[in-house]
Design a protein around this motif. Sequence first.
Motif, PDB file in Angstrom:
ATOM      1  N   GLU A 333       0.862  -1.192   0.000  1.00  0.00           N
ATOM      2  CA  GLU A 333       0.000   0.000   0.000  1.00  0.00           C
ATOM      3  C   GLU A 333       0.891   1.233   0.000  1.00  0.00           C
ATOM      4  OE1 GLU A 333      -3.667  -0.325   2.398  1.00  0.00           O
ATOM      5  OE2 GLU A 333      -2.876   1.479   3.356  1.00  0.00           O
ATOM      6  N   SER A 334       0.557   2.176  -0.879  1.00  0.00           N
ATOM      7  CA  SER A 334       1.459   3.330  -0.993  1.00  0.00           C
ATOM      8  C   SER A 334       1.447   4.150   0.307  1.00  0.00           C
ATOM      9  CB  SER A 334       1.058   4.126  -2.238  1.00  0.00           C
ATOM     10  OG  SER A 334       0.752   5.418  -1.925  1.00  0.00           O
ATOM     11  N   GLY A 335       2.615   4.636   0.689  1.00  0.00           N
ATOM     12  CA  GLY A 335       2.738   5.441   1.908  1.00  0.00           C
ATOM     13  C   GLY A 335       3.068   4.636   3.152  1.00  0.00           C
ATOM     14  N   THR A 336       3.050   3.305   3.047  1.00  0.00           N
ATOM     15  CA  THR A 336       3.354   2.491   4.240  1.00  0.00           C
ATOM     16  C   THR A 336       4.820   2.641   4.630  1.00  0.00           C
ATOM     17  OG1 THR A 336       1.647   0.845   3.840  1.00  0.00           O
ATOM     18  CG2 THR A 336       3.544   0.108   5.093  1.00  0.00           C
ATOM     19  N   GLU A 337       5.032   2.962   5.926  1.00  0.00           N
ATOM     20  CA  GLU A 337       6.414   3.073   6.434  1.00  0.00           C
ATOM     21  C   GLU A 337       6.808   1.818   7.206  1.00  0.00           C
ATOM     22  OE1 GLU A 337       7.754   6.769   8.631  1.00  0.00           O
ATOM     23  OE2 GLU A 337       5.599   7.080   8.431  1.00  0.00           O
ATOM     24  N   VAL A 338       5.832   1.262   7.932  1.00  0.00           N
ATOM     25  CA  VAL A 338       6.122   0.083   8.756  1.00  0.00           C
ATOM     26  C   VAL A 338       5.110  -0.998   8.379  1.00  0.00           C
ATOM     27  CG1 VAL A 338       6.324  -0.802  11.117  1.00  0.00           C
ATOM     28  CG2 VAL A 338       6.938   1.581  10.625  1.00  0.00           C
ATOM     29  N   GLY A 339       5.616  -2.160   7.952  1.00  0.00           N
ATOM     30  CA  GLY A 339       4.732  -3.237   7.493  1.00  0.00           C
ATOM     31  C   GLY A 339       4.398  -4.206   8.617  1.00  0.00           C
ATOM     32  N   PRO A 340       3.787  -5.353   8.248  1.00  0.00           N
ATOM     33  CA  PRO A 340       3.438  -6.360   9.256  1.00  0.00           C
ATOM     34  C   PRO A 340       4.673  -7.124   9.731  1.00  0.00           C
ATOM     35  CG  PRO A 340       3.009  -7.191   7.057  1.00  0.00           C
ATOM     36  CD  PRO A 340       3.439  -5.759   6.879  1.00  0.00           C
ATOM     37  N   ASP A 348       3.487 -12.458  18.897  1.00  0.00           N
ATOM     38  CA  ASP A 348       3.416 -12.930  20.291  1.00  0.00           C
ATOM     39  C   ASP A 348       4.705 -12.586  21.034  1.00  0.00           C
ATOM     40  OD1 ASP A 348       0.970 -14.003  19.714  1.00  0.00           O
ATOM     41  OD2 ASP A 348       1.659 -16.089  19.586  1.00  0.00           O
ATOM     42  N   LYS A 349       5.842 -12.759  20.356  1.00  0.00           N
ATOM     43  CA  LYS A 349       7.129 -12.494  21.024  1.00  0.00           C
ATOM     44  C   LYS A 349       7.260 -11.005  21.355  1.00  0.00           C
ATOM     45  CE  LYS A 349      12.020 -13.409  20.850  1.00  0.00           C
ATOM     46  NZ  LYS A 349      13.219 -13.655  20.058  1.00  0.00           N
ATOM     47  N   VAL A 350       6.880 -10.160  20.395  1.00  0.00           N
ATOM     48  CA  VAL A 350       6.959  -8.721  20.626  1.00  0.00           C
ATOM     49  C   VAL A 350       6.068  -8.350  21.822  1.00  0.00           C
ATOM     50  CG1 VAL A 350       6.301  -6.485  19.640  1.00  0.00           C
ATOM     51  CG2 VAL A 350       7.584  -8.118  18.258  1.00  0.00           C
ATOM     52  N   GLU A 351       4.873  -8.906  21.837  1.00  0.00           N
ATOM     53  CA  GLU A 351       3.934  -8.599  22.930  1.00  0.00           C
ATOM     54  C   GLU A 351       4.514  -9.044  24.280  1.00  0.00           C
ATOM     55  OE1 GLU A 351      -0.011 -10.634  22.923  1.00  0.00           O
ATOM     56  OE2 GLU A 351      -0.696  -8.550  22.780  1.00  0.00           O
ATOM     57  N   MET A 371      -2.470  -4.307  16.209  1.00  0.00           N
ATOM     58  CA  MET A 371      -3.350  -3.477  15.379  1.00  0.00           C
ATOM     59  C   MET A 371      -4.300  -4.391  14.593  1.00  0.00           C
ATOM     60  SD  MET A 371      -0.525  -0.684  14.116  1.00  0.00           S
ATOM     61  CE  MET A 371      -1.647   0.686  13.862  1.00  0.00           C
ATOM     62  N   PRO A 372      -5.281  -4.996  15.281  1.00  0.00           N
ATOM     63  CA  PRO A 372      -6.155  -5.981  14.625  1.00  0.00           C
ATOM     64  C   PRO A 372      -6.946  -5.383  13.471  1.00  0.00           C
ATOM     65  CG  PRO A 372      -6.952  -5.422  16.828  1.00  0.00           C
ATOM     66  CD  PRO A 372      -5.633  -4.776  16.679  1.00  0.00           C
ATOM     67  N   PHE A 378       0.063  -7.303  12.632  1.00  0.00           N
ATOM     68  CA  PHE A 378       0.525  -5.915  12.776  1.00  0.00           C
ATOM     69  C   PHE A 378       0.695  -5.550  14.255  1.00  0.00           C
ATOM     70  CE2 PHE A 378      -1.195  -6.048   8.559  1.00  0.00           C
ATOM     71  CZ  PHE A 378      -0.365  -5.203   7.842  1.00  0.00           C
ATOM     72  N   TYR A 379       1.798  -4.849  14.548  1.00  0.00           N
ATOM     73  CA  TYR A 379       2.042  -4.357  15.917  1.00  0.00           C
ATOM     74  C   TYR A 379       2.496  -2.904  15.797  1.00  0.00           C
ATOM     75  CZ  TYR A 379       3.008  -4.640  20.887  1.00  0.00           C
ATOM     76  OH  TYR A 379       2.952  -4.452  22.250  1.00  0.00           O
ATOM     77  N   ALA A 380       1.940  -2.056  16.625  1.00  0.00           N
ATOM     78  CA  ALA A 380       2.217  -0.615  16.505  1.00  0.00           C
ATOM     79  C   ALA A 380       3.653  -0.291  16.901  1.00  0.00           C
ATOM     80  CB  ALA A 380       1.264   0.155  17.405  1.00  0.00           C
ATOM     81  N   PRO A 381       4.318   0.634  16.166  1.00  0.00           N
ATOM     82  CA  PRO A 381       5.655   1.086  16.582  1.00  0.00           C
ATOM     83  C   PRO A 381       5.573   1.589  18.030  1.00  0.00           C
ATOM     84  CG  PRO A 381       5.130   1.915  14.402  1.00  0.00           C
ATOM     85  CD  PRO A 381       3.880   1.271  14.922  1.00  0.00           C
TER      86      PRO A 381
END
Length: 493
Positions: A333-340, A348-351, A371-372, A378-381
């Motif tokens: 998607e155009s403009g995406t800076e951070v992907g999934p 799970d590990k990040v959480e 970010m469901p 997806f996980y928010a920066p």
Amino acid sequence: MASSALEVVTAVAKGGPRRVGHWIRGAAVVDAPAYYKVRNPANDDVVAEVADGDASTVDEAIRAAQEAYPAWRDKPVEARAKILRRWYDLVVQRSDALGRLISLENGKPLGEAVAEVRYGASFIEWFSEEARRAYGDVIPTGNEGDRRAIVLRQPLGVCAAITPWNFPNAMLTRKVAPALAAGNTMVARPSELTPLSALALAELATEAGVPAGVFNVVSGSRASVFGDAFANSCTVRMLSFTGSTRVGRLLLAQCAPSVKRTEMELGGLAPLIVFDDADVEVALNGLWSAKMRNSGQTCISPNRIYVQSGVYDTVVERLAARARRARVGPGLESGTEVGPLIHAAAVDKVERHVQDCVQRGAQVLAGGKRMPELGDNFYAPTVLRDVPHDALVAREETFGPVIAVMRFETEDEVVRLANDTEYGLSSYAFTRDLGRAFRMAQQLEAGIVGVNEGVVSNAAMPFGGVKQSGHGREGSKYGLDSYTNLKYVLMRY
Ligand SMILES: NC(=O)c1ccc[n+]([C@@H]2O[C@H](COP(=O)([O-])OP(=O)(O)OC[C@H]3O[C@@H](n4cnc5c(N)ncnc54)[C@H](O)[C@@H]3O)[C@@H](O)[C@H]2O)c1
Ligand SMILES: O=CCCC(=O)O
């Protein structure tokens, strides 16, 4: 039906079926007995069905590489160099399609994916040139009147490569390009999550004139089958692995009985240090680019951010503002800076790491949640402040978009903390004090040190770790070392 990895991008756009086979002896192996599904991490859609190989597939590819070896080894170096150069040109020409393929199977934003293709191609270009410089030596014997000692640099034979999903193009080119440049042949097994980029690279290699059997790619869902087959083969003279330290240890043990040469590019836990005397703007930019590349799923991504007390509040507040602004979305998607992230286990590990920081008293300034609304992966920066030094993030790679900021007071203290790990891949320090900059370069226990710089990767530079981050160097003039033997010849005349 698309049967070529390069056609998958078009087939996906048209919604057509696609099945991709192994690449052995310069051609796709069609009608494999079994296939498995490769999925897009952004939406779980099936990107393609890819051949699910087994030990017999690996044996066939090793045979192909062994048969192709003598002619490739004996080809004049200029001829090998020209073929590699043609391969580089084709990869650059197809960088948009190859970038889309990376984005489809790995999830990273398209701009980053195309940048990875160019980075990957730069290893092919570099080693097409280094091929001509595989020099040996003439060593004084003290008896020059009747003897000469010479050292020849020779290829090893059949080499094997196992590569990860986080840079499915570049982690492969930086193995296969030096291997082929030196006159070896190769069998590569990419991650089961991202086999398409490797298969597409092999197709282009064949189109460029790499002879059949010189570069083979086998795919499959059961990783250990490939590791076992490579390790147990006495024809395979060398195994180059990029991946986690855990799997690297297993492979090292498996390669011991055949005393195989190994190159190990393993995990990292990079410290990034911001001193009070740093240019804060430079530090923030360096930190952000080092951390958020591939959503934090990079071996040289800083996991431990140490900020000195005098600039601590400024740094964490500005980082949090940057993280809140970051645009998260699907890679295409155009403009995406951070992907999934790559899959649910990675989220799970990040959480788990974020929760651990919070339980130990850290404060979430930005993100800190899934970010469901975008999808399961997806996980928010995230920016965390007041992270204690005994948090999980200080011991294990998070491999996600989490900036965990710890406070320190003195230079001695931060050097001790930074080096207090079994890992030693990359490290970063931001300071305007020249003496301190040199002390950091000298004292940080890592294969790579970025001083006032977060972007350190470059085909001309030696990439690799110390301690349990591995051994061997990829890229640079040293990149041929792992793929060549030195032969000492004493000539009496
Ligand atoms: N040092 C570097 O240059 C570098 C570069 C990229 C990634 N990495 C590291 O790679 C890791 C992330 O990648 P990953 O999750 O794919 O790592 P991983 O170790 O799980 O897997 C790496 C590769 O090994 C395969 N594999 C897994 N188990 C195996 C087994 N028992 N036998 C043979 N092969 C096996 C995987 O399928 C994959 O192809 C991180 O630790 C990261 O730091 C290091
Ligand atoms: O993930 C590790 C490799 C990234 C790089 O080469 O810059």
